[in-house]
Design a protein around this motif. Sequence first.
Motif, short mmCIF file in Angstrom:
data_model
loop_
_atom_site.label_atom_id
_atom_site.label_comp_id
_atom_site.label_asym_id
_atom_site.label_seq_id
_atom_site.Cartn_x
_atom_site.Cartn_y
_atom_site.Cartn_z
N ALA A 1 0.99 -1.27 0.07
CA ALA A 1 -0.05 -0.01 -0.05
C ALA A 1 0.71 1.13 -0.04
CB ALA A 1 -0.99 -0.08 1.24
N ALA A 2 1.92 1.38 0.81
CA ALA A 2 2.73 2.45 0.98
C ALA A 2 3.59 2.53 -0.52
CB ALA A 2 3.73 2.27 2.34
N LEU A 3 3.95 1.70 -0.87
CA LEU A 3 4.66 1.36 -2.02
C LEU A 3 3.92 2.23 -3.30
CD1 LEU A 3 7.56 0.96 -3.50
CD2 LEU A 3 6.36 -1.25 -3.90
N VAL A 4 2.90 1.83 -3.32
CA VAL A 4 1.92 2.07 -4.28
C VAL A 4 1.59 3.51 -4.38
CG1 VAL A 4 -0.36 1.91 -5.46
CG2 VAL A 4 0.81 -0.12 -4.94
N LEU A 5 1.57 4.06 -3.03
CA LEU A 5 1.11 5.40 -2.77
C LEU A 5 2.45 6.27 -3.10
CD1 LEU A 5 -0.87 7.46 -1.68
CD2 LEU A 5 0.08 7.14 0.68
N GLY A 6 3.51 5.58 -2.86
CA GLY A 6 5.12 6.48 -3.28
C GLY A 6 5.04 6.27 -4.77
N LEU A 7 4.87 5.58 -5.33
CA LEU A 7 4.99 5.44 -6.90
C LEU A 7 4.23 6.77 -7.56
CD1 LEU A 7 4.68 1.76 -7.79
CD2 LEU A 7 6.57 3.11 -8.10
N GLY A 8 2.78 6.77 -6.79
CA GLY A 8 1.72 7.72 -7.57
C GLY A 8 2.31 9.17 -7.08
N VAL A 9 2.93 9.29 -5.72
CA VAL A 9 3.48 10.72 -5.42
C VAL A 9 4.68 10.97 -6.16
CG1 VAL A 9 4.45 11.80 -3.22
CG2 VAL A 9 2.29 10.42 -3.19
N GLY A 10 5.66 9.95 -6.39
CA GLY A 10 6.87 10.10 -7.00
C GLY A 10 6.43 10.86 -8.24
N GLY A 11 5.61 10.05 -9.12
CA GLY A 11 5.13 10.62 -10.31
C GLY A 11 4.44 12.04 -10.36
N GLY B 1 -3.25 3.25 -3.93
CA GLY B 1 -2.40 3.22 -2.55
C GLY B 1 -3.36 3.49 -1.34
N VAL B 2 -4.23 4.55 -1.55
CA VAL B 2 -5.35 4.99 -0.27
C VAL B 2 -6.17 3.91 0.02
CG1 VAL B 2 -7.02 6.58 0.18
CG2 VAL B 2 -5.00 7.45 -0.71
N VAL B 3 -6.55 3.35 -1.25
CA VAL B 3 -7.56 1.97 -0.94
C VAL B 3 -6.82 0.88 -0.32
CG1 VAL B 3 -9.05 0.23 -2.36
CG2 VAL B 3 -9.25 2.55 -2.86
N LEU B 4 -5.62 0.56 -0.55
CA LEU B 4 -4.88 -0.44 -0.03
C LEU B 4 -4.56 -0.23 1.23
CD1 LEU B 4 -2.55 -1.52 -2.83
CD2 LEU B 4 -4.46 -2.81 -2.23
N LEU B 5 -4.32 1.11 1.69
CA LEU B 5 -3.87 1.79 3.01
C LEU B 5 -5.22 1.41 3.78
CD1 LEU B 5 -1.72 4.76 2.68
CD2 LEU B 5 -1.10 2.59 3.77
N ASN B 6 -6.26 1.75 3.28
CA ASN B 6 -7.52 1.69 4.25
C ASN B 6 -7.98 0.31 4.55
OD1 ASN B 6 -9.98 2.83 5.04
ND2 ASN B 6 -11.18 1.86 3.13
N ARG B 7 -7.35 -0.76 3.59
CA ARG B 7 -7.72 -2.27 3.90
C ARG B 7 -6.58 -2.61 4.96
NH1 ARG B 7 -8.39 -5.88 -1.05
NH2 ARG B 7 -9.08 -7.30 0.78
N ALA B 8 -5.67 -1.86 5.09
CA ALA B 8 -4.42 -2.09 6.15
C ALA B 8 -4.59 -1.62 7.51
CB ALA B 8 -3.19 -1.83 5.71
N ALA B 9 -3.93 -2.38 8.62
CA ALA B 9 -4.09 -1.92 9.91
C ALA B 9 -3.21 -0.57 9.74
CB ALA B 9 -3.41 -2.89 10.71
N PRO B 10 -3.36 0.31 10.62
CA PRO B 10 -2.37 1.40 10.84
C PRO B 10 -0.95 0.89 10.57
CG PRO B 10 -4.13 1.55 12.54
CD PRO B 10 -4.18 0.24 11.86
N LEU B 11 -0.09 2.08 9.77
CA LEU B 11 1.23 1.79 9.25
C LEU B 11 1.95 2.55 10.56
CD1 LEU B 11 1.37 2.41 5.64
CD2 LEU B 11 1.70 0.08 6.81
N PRO B 12 3.07 1.73 10.97
CA PRO B 12 4.17 2.66 11.65
C PRO B 12 4.41 3.80 10.92
CG PRO B 12 4.60 0.37 11.61
CD PRO B 12 3.55 0.61 10.79
N ALA B 13 4.84 5.05 11.55
CA ALA B 13 5.43 6.33 10.62
C ALA B 13 6.34 5.83 9.77
CB ALA B 13 5.57 7.36 11.40
N ARG B 14 7.21 5.13 10.35
CA ARG B 14 8.49 4.94 9.44
C ARG B 14 8.22 3.84 8.11
NH1 ARG B 14 13.96 3.70 12.57
NH2 ARG B 14 14.30 5.95 13.40
#
Length: 152
Positions: free
Chosen positions: A16-26, A76-89
């Motif tokens: 989830a974080a990686l997909v979000l990062g790909l979009g943000v990087g773009g 990425g947001v959809v995947l994050l919504n399905r995941a438990a909260p992530l550690p900040a790091r």
Amino acid sequence: MTTRLGTSSPTTKKTAALVLGLGVGGFIDGIVIHQLLGWHHMLSGWYPPDTPENLHRNMLGDGLFHLFCLVLVLGGVVLLNRAAPLPARGLWGGLVGGWGVFNVVEGIVDHLVLGIHHVRHGADQLAWDLGFLALGVVLALVGFGLTRSAYR
């Protein structure tokens, strides 16, 4: 495999974080390099923006590129919504790592293989392209290091 909120695996969170990062990087690439600095457009290696028609092609290419980035961010947001909260790091690691992966893939495919554009066209374009790749490698290493430390 269906994942319920709060029961996702570390792999789902990292994806989830990686997909979000790909979009943000773009988006960072498109906004800063294409729009603010004006160094290139998505198709400027194939269609130099020196005529109204070519400028239109480039603007269309930029728009489709930004639409693709938006799809990645929303995914990425959809995947994050399905995941438990992530550690900040873990979240920051995925964002930075995804941005780095974006730079590496985009730099190799678009700049070096297809030549659809370069970071900055001109005599030093190879140096700019290699610098972009190097930045991508550094971002990916830093991001994946942060992610790894988050799940120890």
